[in-house]
Design an enzyme around this catalytic site. Structure first.
Site, PDB file in Angstrom:
ATOM      1  CG  ASP A 133      41.911  35.642  40.469  1.00  0.00           C
ATOM      2  OD1 ASP A 133      41.875  36.556  41.825  1.00  0.00           O
ATOM      3  OD2 ASP A 133      40.890  35.768  39.940  1.00  0.00           O
ATOM      4  CG  ASP A 139      35.999  38.992  44.158  1.00  0.00           C
ATOM      5  OD1 ASP A 139      36.968  39.969  44.476  1.00  0.00           O
ATOM      6  OD2 ASP A 139      35.879  38.220  43.326  1.00  0.00           O
TER       7      ASP A 139
HETATM    8  C1  GLA Z   1      37.775  37.504  41.477  1.00  0.00           C
HETATM    9  C2  GLA Z   1      38.395  36.196  42.458  1.00  0.00           C
HETATM   10  C3  GLA Z   1      38.107  35.050  42.004  1.00  0.00           C
HETATM   11  C4  GLA Z   1      36.588  34.772  41.327  1.00  0.00           C
HETATM   12  C5  GLA Z   1      36.480  35.871  40.447  1.00  0.00           C
HETATM   13  C6  GLA Z   1      34.778  35.695  40.038  1.00  0.00           C
HETATM   14  O1  GLA Z   1      38.972  37.389  40.068  1.00  0.00           O
HETATM   15  O2  GLA Z   1      39.633  36.480  42.880  1.00  0.00           O
HETATM   16  O3  GLA Z   1      38.486  34.023  42.997  1.00  0.00           O
HETATM   17  O4  GLA Z   1      35.761  34.839  42.649  1.00  0.00           O
HETATM   18  O5  GLA Z   1      36.562  37.064  40.790  1.00  0.00           O
HETATM   19  O6  GLA Z   1      34.523  36.548  39.257  1.00  0.00           O
END
Ligand code: GLA
Length: 517
Positions: free
Chosen positions: A340, A279
């Protein structure tokens, strides 16, 4: 090093003052500021301190690694707007932003091509700073490190159909531990979900502990023995996934893999990890170009392949920098194409109906990823969750559950267990379906399937029931066809030229259309 990276980190410092700022504004800007990683309150990546000099305000940015230091000049404040120049002697960049309050500032480089590169700065009192310093993760590398020359990695041969499994984040966020993961594994088996394909058990952000003085990453106290957990998951016929970041810290502020890629990949392989979600997050505070992003993802892709263990590689960088054009080349098996998802009709519709991707890029081994599922989390109706699964399946998206499978309702389980819907997602041709027609809030999407069949999804995005009709000829299907409603497991017989159905608000119908039953 180019300052460019800096900033992000540095930015925080920015804060301040005006060239000839009025006294009141200058006072608000002076002092120490913390670069606030997204959703990671309390992680100290770097600080900026602003001081008033006779001819204006100047600043200095220091990374938490103690190595990097940049000067801030040309500080200007006008109302809520702040700008400054960040320089390291070789390079400089301009940043601009605004005060959200006296203690919070959001800024970004004015020449950035990275849309998400907004950095939040929080004011720090001297006491806060000392407290933070005493509790920070150690051994973070917050300056640029040498990156590999870009090249095309070979395929790892995995994920020949879209990955299926479960991930902790959408339901549990950081409230996840060894026991919950084991219970989840048990529930995947007892519910039958494993047997229809949901095999990856992915622990998202929140498992990471400290990195020791030798550079070895450990899990935190909620995961006392990751190898034993992997063994347990494997004994159930499931696979283990973990999460890390190419930046120094994860999105939630835990220690991540920047500068330790090879080391961490070896650790993951030794534990028995089968899937890595990687990520971007804090990496955006150091690297901001497309080439750097690709190189960082390649670095971990190479490290994973070098372990010799088959590890699915899931890129999570919100679709930035046209990732579809290079995700496969860094060894990626999937890449996020959006921000997200949250558990609402609006959010699910944004990610599912309006994806920023090129469907033609998807193929066995590499998939566009509109984010994990929210089915069963309670924010949408059963009808909307059916639409959610229909959209993901017609697009050959990874099906990663995001609910608490230990306590899910019977209707939720029934949705998730539908083998005919899953078969459309998992079709061996690996072709991503796409929108064929759209009118007045209704849409028809199609996906070619093996054996000359076609999946046809009919959606009603409107707030009241609608009659949705489709002529086979309008979607490139010639002649009469056998039609099966896969949600209902019902053969609808032979259809000569058209099909029509009344669909409730926010609902969907998914058909398998073929030359014979
Ligand atoms: C980002 C990702 C999420 C999750 C969070 C964890 O926002 O897009 O899917 O993994 O980080 O902190």
């Amino acid at each position: 090093m180019k300052l460019s990276n800096v900033f992000a980190l540095c930015c925080l410092l920015c804060g301040l003052a005006g060239n000839s700022a009025p006294a009141a504004e200058s006072r608000n800007l002076l002092g120490a500021w913390l670069v606030q990683p997204r959703s990671a309150p309390g992680v100290l990546m770097s600080t900026a301190t602003f001081t008033a000099k006779r001819d204006g305000v100047v600043g200095v940015w220091r990374a938490n690694d103690g190595l990097s230091r940049y000067s801030i000049t040309n500080v200007a404040v006008s109302g809520d707007i702040v700008s400054f120049k960040l320089a390291d002697g070789n390079d400089s960049e301009r940043w601009q932003g605004r005060f959200i309050s006296d203690v919070e500032l959001r800024i970004q480089p004015t020449d950035s091509d990275l849309p998400a590169a907004v950095t939040t700065l929080k004011r720090l009192s001297p006491g806060d700073l000392a407290k933070l310093q005493a509790t920070q993760p150690t051994n973070l590398i917050t300056h640029k490190v040498p990156l590999p020359a870009l090249k095309d990695l070979p395929s790892n041969g995995l994920a020949l159909t879209p990955p299926m499994g479960w991930n902790s984040w959408n339901h549990f966020l950081e409230a996840i531990d060894d026991r919950t993961v084991r219970e989840t594994a048990d529930a995947l088996v007892s519910s039958g979900l494993r047997d229809v394909g949901y095999v990856y058990v992915n622990i998202d952000d929140g498992w990471q502990g400290r990195r020791d003085s030798k550079g070895e990453l450990h899990s935190n106290s909620k995961f006392p023995d990751m190898k034993a957990l992997a063994d347990y998951i494997h004994s159930k016929g499931l696979k283990l996934g973990l999460y890390s970041s190419p930046g120094p810290v994860s999105c939630a502020g835990y220690v991540a893999s920047h500068g330790y890629e090879r080391r961490d990949a070896d650790t993951f392989a030794r534990w028995g990890v089968d899937y890595l979600k990687y990520d971007w997050c804090s990496a955006q505070q150091i690297y901001r170009s497309r080439e750097e992003m690709r190189a960082l993802y390649q670095k971990m892709g190479e490290a994973l392949q070098a372990t010799g263990r088959p590890i699915v590689y899931s890129l999570c960088q919100y679709g930035l920098f046209d990732v579809g054009s290079w995700g496969r080349k860094v060894g990626g098996n999937s890449w996020r194409i959006s921000g997200d998802i949250v558990d609402s009709w609006a959010s699910m519709s944004r990610n599912g109906f309006e994806p920023h991707d090129d469907p033609a890029i998807a193929r066995p081994g590499s998939w566009n990823d509109p984010d994990m599922l929210e089915v069963g989390n309670g924010g949408m109706s059963e009808e909307e969750y059916r639409t959610h699964l229909t959209l993901w399946s017609i697009q050959a998206a990874p099906l990663i559950l995001g609910n608490d499978v230990r306590t899910m309702s019977a209707p939720t389980l029934a949705l998730l267990l539908n083998r005919e819907v899953i078969a459309i997602d998992q079709d061996a041709l690996g072709i991503q379906g796409k929108r064929a027609l759209s009118r007045e809030g209704t849409e028809i999407w199609t996906k070619p399937l093996k054996d000359h069949a076609t999946a046809v999804a009919l959606f009603n995005r409107g707030a009241s029931a609608a009659l949705v009709a489709v002529s086979w000829s309008d979607i490139g299907i010639a002649g009469a066809r056998h039609v099966r409603d896969v949600w209902k497991h019902a053969d609808l017989g032979q259809s000569e030229a058209t099909y029509q159905v009344s669909i409730p608000a926010h609902g969907a119908v998914l058909l398998r259309v073929s030359t014979r039953s």
